[in-house]
Design a protein around this motif. Structure first.
Motif, PDB file in Angstrom:
ATOM      1  N   ALA A  37       0.870  -1.316  -0.143  1.00  0.00           N
ATOM      2  CA  ALA A  37      -0.106  -0.140   0.012  1.00  0.00           C
ATOM      3  C   ALA A  37       0.922   1.375  -0.034  1.00  0.00           C
ATOM      4  O   ALA A  37       0.444   2.233  -0.771  1.00  0.00           O
ATOM      5  N   ARG A  63      -7.325   7.497  -2.479  1.00  0.00           N
ATOM      6  CA  ARG A  63      -7.462   5.900  -2.410  1.00  0.00           C
ATOM      7  C   ARG A  63      -6.212   5.343  -1.738  1.00  0.00           C
ATOM      8  O   ARG A  63      -6.533   4.136  -0.883  1.00  0.00           O
ATOM      9  N   ARG A  66      -6.012   5.870   1.952  1.00  0.00           N
ATOM     10  CA  ARG A  66      -6.901   4.861   2.636  1.00  0.00           C
ATOM     11  C   ARG A  66      -6.536   3.606   2.757  1.00  0.00           C
ATOM     12  O   ARG A  66      -6.888   2.758   4.004  1.00  0.00           O
ATOM     13  N   LYS A  67      -6.010   2.926   1.401  1.00  0.00           N
ATOM     14  CA  LYS A  67      -5.415   1.698   1.585  1.00  0.00           C
ATOM     15  C   LYS A  67      -4.370   1.504   2.680  1.00  0.00           C
ATOM     16  O   LYS A  67      -4.343   0.580   3.222  1.00  0.00           O
TER      17      LYS A  67
END
Length: 89
Positions: A37, A63, A66-67
């Protein structure tokens, strides 16, 4: 004339043992989702270094962040649950 060069054995006090141990490999494997990530986030950030980020770029970075947070949360929850004693045992 004498040379004053250190012997290799003296310079290298702890020679390499031949690679990571099984415990080190297990730790790396456990942290692999976080590592992946973070690499994805870094790739998204590198893409916008030389230009103004578009809306798609901003979404990609959000995104990826958040990952990273989700992967870190999962690792933290796994390590915390390993230390929780069972009730009634």
């Amino acid at each position: 004339m004498k040379t004053i060069v250190a012997l290799q054995a003296v310079v290298t006090a702890n020679p390499p043992t031949g690679g990571p141990t099984a415990a080190e490999l297990d730790a790396i494997e456990a942290e692999m989702p976080v590592i992946s990530a973070e690499v994805e986030l870094l790739d998204a950030q590198i893409m916008i270094l030389d230009r103004t980020p578009s809306e798609v770029d901003e979404r990609r970075i959000r995104r990826a962040r958040r990952k990273v947070l989700a992967a870190r949360r999962e690792i933290a929850n796994q390590s915390a649950s390993a230390f929780v004693p069972e009730v009634g045992a």
